[in-house]
Design a protein around this motif. Structure first.
Motif, PDB file in Angstrom:
ATOM      1  N   LEU A 127       0.828  -1.207   0.000  1.00  8.43           N
ATOM      2  CA  LEU A 127       0.000   0.000   0.000  1.00  8.43           C
ATOM      3  C   LEU A 127       0.862   1.258   0.000  1.00  8.43           C
ATOM      4  O   LEU A 127       0.551   2.252  -0.677  1.00  8.43           O
ATOM      5  N   THR A 128       1.953   1.212   0.740  1.00  8.86           N
ATOM      6  CA  THR A 128       2.829   2.384   0.843  1.00  8.86           C
ATOM      7  C   THR A 128       3.519   2.687  -0.474  1.00  8.86           C
ATOM      8  O   THR A 128       3.496   3.831  -0.959  1.00  8.86           O
ATOM      9  N   VAL A 129       4.134   1.682  -1.077  1.00  6.65           N
ATOM     10  CA  VAL A 129       4.919   1.930  -2.288  1.00  6.65           C
ATOM     11  C   VAL A 129       4.042   2.303  -3.479  1.00  6.65           C
ATOM     12  O   VAL A 129       4.505   2.955  -4.418  1.00  6.65           O
ATOM     13  N   THR A 130       2.775   1.914  -3.460  1.00  2.00           N
ATOM     14  CA  THR A 130       1.855   2.296  -4.542  1.00  2.00           C
ATOM     15  C   THR A 130       1.042   3.543  -4.197  1.00  2.00           C
ATOM     16  O   THR A 130       0.174   3.946  -4.972  1.00  2.00           O
ATOM     17  N   TRP A 152      -4.637  -2.656  -7.732  1.00  2.00           N
ATOM     18  CA  TRP A 152      -4.372  -3.995  -8.273  1.00  2.00           C
ATOM     19  C   TRP A 152      -2.875  -4.287  -8.291  1.00  2.00           C
ATOM     20  O   TRP A 152      -2.441  -5.418  -8.014  1.00  2.00           O
ATOM     21  N   ILE A 153      -2.074  -3.282  -8.604  1.00  2.00           N
ATOM     22  CA  ILE A 153      -0.626  -3.475  -8.578  1.00  2.00           C
ATOM     23  C   ILE A 153      -0.169  -3.742  -7.141  1.00  2.00           C
ATOM     24  O   ILE A 153       0.696  -4.593  -6.903  1.00  2.00           O
ATOM     25  N   ALA A 154      -0.779  -3.049  -6.182  1.00  2.00           N
ATOM     26  CA  ALA A 154      -0.460  -3.290  -4.774  1.00  2.00           C
ATOM     27  C   ALA A 154      -0.761  -4.737  -4.389  1.00  2.00           C
ATOM     28  O   ALA A 154       0.003  -5.373  -3.647  1.00  2.00           O
ATOM     29  N   LEU A 182       5.968   2.529 -13.537  1.00  2.00           N
ATOM     30  CA  LEU A 182       7.115   1.875 -14.170  1.00  2.00           C
ATOM     31  C   LEU A 182       8.391   2.062 -13.350  1.00  2.00           C
ATOM     32  O   LEU A 182       9.225   1.151 -13.277  1.00  2.00           O
ATOM     33  N   ASP A 183       8.541   3.216 -12.708  1.00  2.00           N
ATOM     34  CA  ASP A 183       9.660   3.410 -11.789  1.00  2.00           C
ATOM     35  C   ASP A 183       9.562   2.427 -10.625  1.00  2.00           C
ATOM     36  O   ASP A 183      10.566   1.850 -10.184  1.00  2.00           O
ATOM     37  N   LEU A 184       8.337   2.248 -10.123  1.00  2.00           N
ATOM     38  CA  LEU A 184       8.109   1.320  -9.018  1.00  2.00           C
ATOM     39  C   LEU A 184       8.509  -0.109  -9.399  1.00  2.00           C
ATOM     40  O   LEU A 184       9.182  -0.811  -8.638  1.00  2.00           O
TER      41      LEU A 184
END
Length: 269
Positions: A127-130, A152-154, A182-184
């Motif tokens: 959740l944090t990184v997204t 969804w990515i999370a 994309l950086d993530l």
């Protein structure tokens, strides 16, 4: 995380009904790298990704993960190593963001499905990184398209797999959020060694963010390799039927495709 997993496609043939989409395709996914799959609409990009993740059974050939056929591997066992973000996923009605992301932990839970501290930490990190932590208590079906895509990515990140397949992960996102996503994903690859395979429509984004580029045409691989070798004017014309100029991006050092409009092309002939 480990970069040692080998994902290999051998003589793969795929289709729907009487229609064959992919025939006799071979592909070796470089472990520990970011691979982008590009091609014109209906060339088989999403179909290939679905078969690589066990969702679509092959008519011929096979997909191997560490020497074992993925279609003969139990789903939960496979999901501990390989995760998939499909195109346009559908969430259960009324489910909250936190609950949906939490479902990414299912492959790691035992027979009694006990929730652990490790599960909490994985969900919180995803959740944090997204940047979706502020949405945790909101129903997914109330979110914008871009917010929903990040959720969804999370969920895929919470699964914490060594290989991650993503079908159009930048769908519904504006340019700024496309870059963030994309950086993530590339940070995930560089920091954790996660092997990333993603289908992208944007050729320049694919070339910029991938270590390995695969161009499909007519259900076959037209070109594969380093982005500088694959994103060429000749290949763009063959795969997309588009005249272009390819230069080196002075910022990223990666190839940059500049499409030539029809009138521009005609004026030079």
């Amino acid at each position: 995380m480990t970069t040692d997993h080998q994902l290999v496609v051998e003589n793969l043939t795929l289709g729907y009904g009487d229609h064959t989409v992919i025939e006799g395709l071979d592909l070796l996914v470089p472990p520990g790298k970011v691979t982008a799959i590009v091609g014109a609409n209906a060339c088989g990009k999403s179909t290939l990704l679905r078969s690589m993740s066990r969702l679509l059974s092959p008519r011929g050939g096979r997909v191997l993960l560490d020497g074992r056929e993925v279609h003969r591997t139990p789903a939960k066992q496979l999901a501990r190593t390989l995760g998939l973000l499909p195109q346009s996923p559908i969430s259960p009605e009324g489910i909250t963001v936190a609950d949906l992301v939490g479902r990414g932990r299912h492959p790691h839970q035992g027979i009694f499905a006990r929730w652990s501290r490790e599960d909490d930490e994985a969900v919180a990190d995803a959740l944090t990184v997204t940047e979706t932590a502020v949405l945790a208590d909101r129903p997914v079906d109330e979110l914008s398209g871009g917010q929903r895509q990040r959720v969804w990515i999370a969920m895929a990140l919470a699964q914490q797999t060594d290989l991650l397949l993503l079908d159009e992960p930048t769908t519904f996102l504006d340019v700024s959020h496309q870059i963030e996503v994309l950086d993530l994903l590339t940070d995930l690859n560089r920091e954790r060694g996660t092997t990333i395979v993603m289908v992208l429509h944007d050729l320049n984004m694919a070339a910029r963010y991938s270590d390995h580029l695969v161009a499909l045409a007519g259900g076959k691989i037209h070109a594969t390799g380093d982005p500088a070798e694959v994103l060429t004017e000749v290949n763009v014309r063959a795969v997309f039927g588009l005249d272009s100029q390819v230069i080196i991006d002075p910022t990223s050092g990666k190839p940059l495709m500049l499409p030539l409009g029809r009138h521009h092309v005609l004026s030079e002939r």
